[in-house]
Design a protein around this motif. Structure first.
Motif, mmCIF file in Angstrom:
data_model
loop_
_atom_site.group_PDB
_atom_site.id
_atom_site.type_symbol
_atom_site.label_atom_id
_atom_site.label_comp_id
_atom_site.label_asym_id
_atom_site.label_seq_id
_atom_site.Cartn_x
_atom_site.Cartn_y
_atom_site.Cartn_z
ATOM 1 N N LYS A 21 0.849 -1.192 0.000
ATOM 2 C CA LYS A 21 0.000 0.000 0.000
ATOM 3 C C LYS A 21 0.883 1.239 0.000
ATOM 4 C CE LYS A 21 -4.102 -1.767 2.409
ATOM 5 N NZ LYS A 21 -5.002 -1.577 3.581
ATOM 6 N N GLN A 22 0.517 2.206 -0.840
ATOM 7 C CA GLN A 22 1.232 3.478 -0.879
ATOM 8 C C GLN A 22 0.233 4.617 -0.805
ATOM 9 O OE1 GLN A 22 3.841 2.002 -4.466
ATOM 10 N NE2 GLN A 22 4.800 3.855 -3.654
ATOM 11 N N SER A 55 7.200 13.843 -1.208
ATOM 12 C CA SER A 55 6.672 13.780 -2.568
ATOM 13 C C SER A 55 5.332 14.500 -2.708
ATOM 14 C CB SER A 55 6.509 12.316 -2.992
ATOM 15 O OG SER A 55 7.751 11.643 -2.983
ATOM 16 N N LEU A 56 4.981 15.330 -1.732
ATOM 17 C CA LEU A 56 3.722 16.081 -1.777
ATOM 18 C C LEU A 56 3.554 16.796 -3.114
ATOM 19 C CD1 LEU A 56 1.285 17.339 -0.031
ATOM 20 C CD2 LEU A 56 2.836 19.306 0.237
ATOM 21 N N LEU A 57 2.369 16.650 -3.724
ATOM 22 C CA LEU A 57 2.023 17.384 -4.942
ATOM 23 C C LEU A 57 1.160 18.587 -4.571
ATOM 24 C CD1 LEU A 57 1.049 14.381 -7.273
ATOM 25 C CD2 LEU A 57 3.143 15.753 -7.400
ATOM 26 N N ILE A 58 1.391 19.717 -5.246
ATOM 27 C CA ILE A 58 0.592 20.922 -5.005
ATOM 28 C C ILE A 58 -0.010 21.378 -6.328
ATOM 29 C CG2 ILE A 58 0.536 23.242 -4.053
ATOM 30 C CD1 ILE A 58 3.024 22.634 -2.480
ATOM 31 N N PHE A 59 -1.351 21.478 -6.358
ATOM 32 C CA PHE A 59 -2.053 21.866 -7.581
ATOM 33 C C PHE A 59 -2.996 23.045 -7.316
ATOM 34 C CE2 PHE A 59 -1.513 17.190 -8.477
ATOM 35 C CZ PHE A 59 -0.585 17.359 -9.501
ATOM 36 N N SER A 60 -3.155 23.865 -8.334
ATOM 37 C CA SER A 60 -4.176 24.912 -8.334
ATOM 38 C C SER A 60 -5.210 24.590 -9.396
ATOM 39 C CB SER A 60 -3.555 26.278 -8.643
ATOM 40 O OG SER A 60 -4.578 27.228 -8.942
ATOM 41 N N ALA A 61 -6.488 24.761 -9.049
ATOM 42 C CA ALA A 61 -7.573 24.528 -10.008
ATOM 43 C C ALA A 61 -7.944 25.798 -10.766
ATOM 44 C CB ALA A 61 -8.796 23.945 -9.299
ATOM 45 N N GLY A 62 -7.042 26.772 -10.813
ATOM 46 C CA GLY A 62 -7.241 27.934 -11.679
ATOM 47 C C GLY A 62 -7.753 29.179 -10.983
ATOM 48 N N ASP A 63 -7.799 30.272 -11.746
ATOM 49 C CA ASP A 63 -8.098 31.620 -11.242
ATOM 50 C C ASP A 63 -7.095 32.012 -10.168
ATOM 51 O OD1 ASP A 63 -10.121 32.049 -13.024
ATOM 52 O OD2 ASP A 63 -11.727 32.168 -11.552
ATOM 53 N N ASN A 64 -5.832 31.969 -10.543
ATOM 54 C CA ASN A 64 -4.771 32.391 -9.641
ATOM 55 C C ASN A 64 -4.731 33.907 -9.499
ATOM 56 O OD1 ASN A 64 -4.004 29.655 -9.593
ATOM 57 N ND2 ASN A 64 -2.710 29.934 -11.389
ATOM 58 N N ARG A 65 -5.182 34.614 -10.514
ATOM 59 C CA ARG A 65 -5.066 36.071 -10.543
ATOM 60 C C ARG A 65 -6.441 36.735 -10.453
ATOM 61 N NH1 ARG A 65 -3.478 39.570 -14.692
ATOM 62 N NH2 ARG A 65 -5.241 40.728 -13.863
ATOM 63 N N PRO A 133 -2.199 19.275 -22.369
ATOM 64 C CA PRO A 133 -3.528 18.759 -22.021
ATOM 65 C C PRO A 133 -3.509 17.900 -20.770
ATOM 66 C CG PRO A 133 -2.631 17.562 -23.897
ATOM 67 C CD PRO A 133 -1.700 18.693 -23.627
ATOM 68 N N TYR A 134 -2.362 17.277 -20.514
ATOM 69 C CA TYR A 134 -2.234 16.418 -19.338
ATOM 70 C C TYR A 134 -0.768 16.377 -18.938
ATOM 71 C CZ TYR A 134 -0.249 12.844 -22.373
ATOM 72 O OH TYR A 134 0.567 12.161 -23.248
ATOM 73 N N GLN A 135 -0.526 15.887 -17.734
ATOM 74 C CA GLN A 135 0.842 15.690 -17.280
ATOM 75 C C GLN A 135 0.863 14.480 -16.353
ATOM 76 O OE1 GLN A 135 2.691 19.173 -15.642
ATOM 77 N NE2 GLN A 135 4.685 18.197 -15.358
ATOM 78 N N VAL A 136 1.919 13.672 -16.464
ATOM 79 C CA VAL A 136 2.077 12.486 -15.621
ATOM 80 C C VAL A 136 3.197 12.742 -14.618
ATOM 81 C CG1 VAL A 136 2.597 10.030 -15.544
ATOM 82 C CG2 VAL A 136 1.233 10.949 -17.429
ATOM 83 N N PHE A 137 2.900 12.546 -13.339
ATOM 84 C CA PHE A 137 3.864 12.748 -12.265
ATOM 85 C C PHE A 137 4.260 11.398 -11.684
ATOM 86 C CE2 PHE A 137 1.269 16.506 -12.613
ATOM 87 C CZ PHE A 137 2.174 17.553 -12.504
ATOM 88 N N ASP A 138 5.538 11.235 -11.386
ATOM 89 C CA ASP A 138 6.047 10.021 -10.746
ATOM 90 C C ASP A 138 6.128 10.285 -9.246
ATOM 91 O OD1 ASP A 138 7.882 8.126 -9.545
ATOM 92 O OD2 ASP A 138 8.390 7.512 -11.573
ATOM 93 N N VAL A 139 5.352 9.558 -8.473
ATOM 94 C CA VAL A 139 5.343 9.691 -7.018
ATOM 95 C C VAL A 139 5.776 8.359 -6.412
ATOM 96 C CG1 VAL A 139 3.963 10.223 -4.984
ATOM 97 C CG2 VAL A 139 3.486 11.397 -7.144
ATOM 98 N N GLU A 140 7.053 8.286 -6.068
ATOM 99 C CA GLU A 140 7.597 7.062 -5.463
ATOM 100 C C GLU A 140 7.260 5.828 -6.300
ATOM 101 O OE1 GLU A 140 9.606 7.064 -2.822
ATOM 102 O OE2 GLU A 140 9.444 9.259 -2.715
ATOM 103 N N GLY A 141 7.409 5.962 -7.612
ATOM 104 C CA GLY A 141 7.168 4.832 -8.508
ATOM 105 C C GLY A 141 5.748 4.706 -9.010
#
Length: 471
Positions: A21-22, A55-65, A133-141
């Motif tokens: 489990k991860q 490995s924390l990921l940080i995302f914004s769902a838009g309207d930063n400004r 359009p998309y991005q793939v992140f590697d998080v501990e494999g």
């Protein structure tokens, strides 16, 4: 015997790996609207969470400004937000409709240490705007696939001035997302980074069961953490960084087996990052924005009161008989009985729209307002020089059944007579109006409002109303 033992150990190890489990941890924000003052706490919270999971990921769902003149009126509009997001360590951002409010997006993308992810926006090469359009992140494999989408208005474009979208084409998210179902087969986790709004996020969850998580924005909907639709967790917070979402996904054998969302108060977080405080102090050093224009004798207690003042400014400065101000063009809800500064005006009206004068009959004026709001009472414009009596549909209290235009003293307006109508350039650009009826003035609405306030010196709009709603 020796070979058998080795084979047994290999199989045992493979079984342990497969059954392992991860956890994936994500810090999500939405609709920050340039609340740079909160970044020292946001950065400290992110650093604290990284001590648990580097490995924390940080995302914004838009309207930063759009929402803070310190950011929006910077020499390169919105650069302070990009610099602060870089320092905190954002991994990706959806495109919000307000990302298009200035023409600096191309340069901002080049200065960002993260990608802008959007699958349903298609900039032409000439714009220089580079999206993925998309991005793939590697998080501990583990592979984490993230697909982005942006909201479209009934006109088929994001809710910003159409002139800001030249050279960019859009398609509805529901038409584009089927092209990326393959990503869910390639990845352990598949996320929709959405600036579509909560109700549309629900529809996406019902339509595309292959998502594990939807990180939402746009409607500023404060969720509780238990919103699961079609086994898909949906998250979203109110705007302006009051809260952030801490998401934990448990993955076992390539599948998400548990999902949890916690909503954390960030403004009250007890720790701050000193470097971020110093960056903000540098950006805030702008005496021009602190200049006092007038004094509010009484507090503005509603957006309608502010809208009525903006309409009065439009009429007085353009010599119009009637003024129209869209509710979305009034970006603050209240203002205390205190100084009104240049910064306050830019926060109230951050879009760099120009003043526009139209010659319309009463019938044409009513059609313009109804076509703008699409019969939704929440989007019906504020007005000056007249009043509106709005009757709602009995079966749907958000929909307009009928509207009567009245003179300021309550008499019925002459619907065949021509009127000189003032508004901002966004309203006719997103409404149905007679061809050739618009004359754009060479003055921005913010300059016009500042001139109006300086001449008045004091204002009092407490209790002023222009819309009468009949339920």
């Amino acid at each position: 015997m020796k070979k058998t033992t080795i084979l047994w150990l290999v199989l045992l190890l493979a079984t342990q790996i497969c059954g392992k489990k991860q956890e994936i941890h994500i810090l999500a924000v939405n609709d920050m609207h340039a609340q740079i003052e909160v970044f020292p706490q946001l950065g400290a919270l992110a650093d604290s969470l990284r001590t648990v999971d580097p490995s924390l990921l940080i995302f914004s769902a838009g309207d930063n400004r759009t929402g803070n003149p310190i950011n929006d009126k910077y020499i390169l509009p919105s650069y302070p937000m990009v610099a602060l997001m870089n320092q905190v360590g954002f991994n990706g951002s959806a495109l919000g409709n307000h990302e298009f409010d200035s023409h600096s997006l191309k340069r901002l993308i080049g200065l960002s240490n993260f990608r802008y992810i959007c699958a349903n926006a298609f900039p032409e090469d000439s714009t220089g705007i580079r999206l993925v359009p998309y991005q793939v992140f590697d998080v501990e494999g583990l592979k984490v696939g993230v697909i982005g989408c942006i909201q479209l208005s009934p006109q088929g474009i994001p809710s910003t001035h159409p002139d800001n979208l030249k050279g960019i084409n859009f398609l509805p998210a529901i038409e584009v997302l089927p092209e990326y179902e393959w990503l869910s087969k390639e990845c352990d986790v598949t996320i929709l980074l959405s600036h579509l709004g909560y109700q549309e996020d629900i529809e996406m969850a019902k339509t595309f069961p292959w998502f594990d998580l939807i990180i939402g924005g746009h409607t500023h909907t404060q969720l509780k953490g238990d919103e699961v639709v079609n086994n898909i967790l949906i998250t979203q917070n109110k705007n302006k960084l009051n809260r952030v979402t801490y998401i934990t996904l448990t993955v076992e054998d390539g599948k998400v087996t548990d999902k949890k969302a916690e909503y954390l108060d960030v403004k009250s977080y007890p720790k701050k990052i000193r470097l971020l405080e110093e960056m903000i102090r540098f950006y805030n050093d702008n005496p021009t924005l602190r200049r006092v224009l007038a004094i509010a004798d009484t507090p503005f207690e509603s957006k309608e009161e502010l809208g009525c003042m903006m309409c009065d400014a439009l009429m007085e400065e353009t010599h119009a008989e009637i003024a129209v101000e869209n509710p979305g063009g009034v970006r603050i809800d209240t203002h205390p009985a205190d100084d009104i500064t240049v910064s306050d005006v830019y926060e109230m009206d951050p879009f760099d729209n120009y003043a526009v004068v139209l010659n319309l009959t009463g019938d044409e004026l009513l059609h313009m307002m109804l076509s703008y709001c699409h019969n939704s009472v929440n989007s019906f414009p504020f007005v000056g020089g007249m009043k509106c009596e709005i009757t709602l549909d009995k079966t749907n209290k958000k929909k307009i059944k009928s509207v009567k235009l009245l003179t300021p003293d309550g008499k019925k307006m002459d619907m065949k007579r021509k009127y000189r109508v003032a508004t901002n350039s966004y309203v006719p650009a997103t409404s149905e109006i007679p061809e050739g009826s618009t004359h754009t003035l060479n003055i921005q609405t913010t300059d016009l409002l500042m001139r109006f306030l300086e001449q008045k010196q004091t204002v009092d709009y407490q209790g002023v109303r222009c819309l009468h709603i009949i339920k």
